[in-house]
Write an enzyme that holds these catalytic residues in place. Structure first.
Site, short mmCIF file in Angstrom:
data_model
loop_
_atom_site.label_atom_id
_atom_site.label_comp_id
_atom_site.label_asym_id
_atom_site.label_seq_id
_atom_site.Cartn_x
_atom_site.Cartn_y
_atom_site.Cartn_z
N ARG A 90 1.18 -1.56 -0.18
CA ARG A 90 -0.22 0.04 0.31
C ARG A 90 1.39 1.07 0.72
NH1 ARG A 90 -3.95 -1.60 4.60
NH2 ARG A 90 -1.96 -2.92 4.93
N SER A 128 -8.61 -4.16 6.52
CA SER A 128 -9.11 -4.69 7.56
C SER A 128 -9.12 -4.21 8.76
CB SER A 128 -8.94 -6.15 7.22
OG SER A 128 -8.81 -6.62 6.55
P1 ADP Z 1 -1.58 -9.88 7.11
O1 ADP Z 1 -2.22 -10.08 8.24
O2 ADP Z 1 -1.26 -11.28 6.14
O3 ADP Z 1 -0.96 -8.34 6.48
P2 ADP Z 1 -3.94 -8.79 5.38
O4 ADP Z 1 -5.23 -9.96 4.89
O5 ADP Z 1 -4.07 -7.94 6.14
O6 ADP Z 1 -3.04 -10.47 5.93
O7 ADP Z 1 -3.39 -8.21 3.72
C1 ADP Z 1 -2.48 -9.59 3.15
C2 ADP Z 1 -2.60 -8.95 1.41
O8 ADP Z 1 -3.08 -7.49 1.49
C3 ADP Z 1 -0.99 -7.41 2.17
O9 ADP Z 1 0.10 -8.16 1.28
C4 ADP Z 1 -1.52 -6.65 2.47
O10 ADP Z 1 -0.06 -5.92 2.38
C5 ADP Z 1 -2.31 -6.59 0.66
N1 ADP Z 1 -3.33 -5.57 1.28
C6 ADP Z 1 -3.95 -4.93 2.59
N2 ADP Z 1 -4.46 -3.88 2.10
C7 ADP Z 1 -4.52 -3.83 0.82
C8 ADP Z 1 -4.69 -2.69 0.04
N3 ADP Z 1 -5.78 -2.35 0.09
N4 ADP Z 1 -4.14 -3.12 -1.35
C9 ADP Z 1 -3.81 -3.42 -1.79
N5 ADP Z 1 -2.88 -4.59 -0.74
C10 ADP Z 1 -3.67 -4.65 0.27
#
Ligand code: ADP
Length: 164
Positions: A90, A128
């Site tokens: 991000r 999230s």
């Molecule tokens: P984790 O706990 O493994 O970080 P997440 O569900 O928070 O799991 O995120 C999974 C992936 O998606 C990570 O690589 C994160 O950086 C990416 N991600 C989260 N939010 C966004 C977004 N708004 N746009 C693009 N990628 C995102």
């Protein structure tokens, strides 16, 4: 073309995640979206709920499958036959953590590559945790998630009174 793994907590999946999967699905033959069973975060949704919401949010993509995994991500990548791990970036704030994670994974499994995709500007602010906070405070988050996730968040906060 090779298969790739997109691992994450997905608590819950939002359009930032969906955007990364859609773009990765063009680059790779197949994307396995892997919902991590026990992340070290306080979760709102159960593993089954996170799996189902991801499945419903990605149902329009033919070459995408959603699974649940336990243990090391690199081991899941090997077991599932996906030699590439996709992550979303991000902002600069994500970089440090993702770089650390990628170096650790490389040390554990030199045969598994990590590919980072930059988020679209439209979703750059979305996470999230912010989504859950807005939902808990009765803000309008309809533009950020699929319909099943929208209703699931409504149910959590309005019926069960969960906290973000
Ligand atoms: P984790 O706990 O493994 O970080 P997440 O569900 O928070 O799991 O995120 C999974 C992936 O998606 C990570 O690589 C994160 O950086 C990416 N991600 C989260 N939010 C966004 C977004 N708004 N746009 C693009 N990628 C995102």
């Amino acid at each position: 073309m090779t298969r790739a793994l997109y691992p994450g907590s997905f608590d819950p999946i939002h359009y930032g995640h969906v955007d990364i999967v859609q773009r990765a699905a063009v680059l790779f033959a197949e994307i396995i979206v892997a919902v991590y069973d026990t992340p070290s975060k306080r979760l709102l949704f159960t593993t089954e709920e996170r799996h189902e919401l991801a499945r419903l949010s990605l149902a329009h993509l033919a070459n995408v499958e959603v699974v649940v995994y336990q243990g090391l991500t690199v081991q899941a990548a090997r077991d599932l036959g996906t030699p590439v791990i996709v992550r979303g970036l991000r902002a600069t704030s994500d970089y440090e953590y993702e770089a650390q994670l990628a170096q650790t994974n490389k040390a554990l499994a030199p045969d598994v590559e990590v590919v980072c995709l930059f988020t679209s500007l439209k979703h750059a602010y979305l996470s999230s945790s912010i989504l859950k906070e807005v939902a808990a405070l009765r803000g309008d988050y309809a533009a950020w998630v699929s319909e099943p996730v929208y209703h699931a968040l409504q149910a959590k906060y309005q019926v069960e009174g969960g906290v973000p």
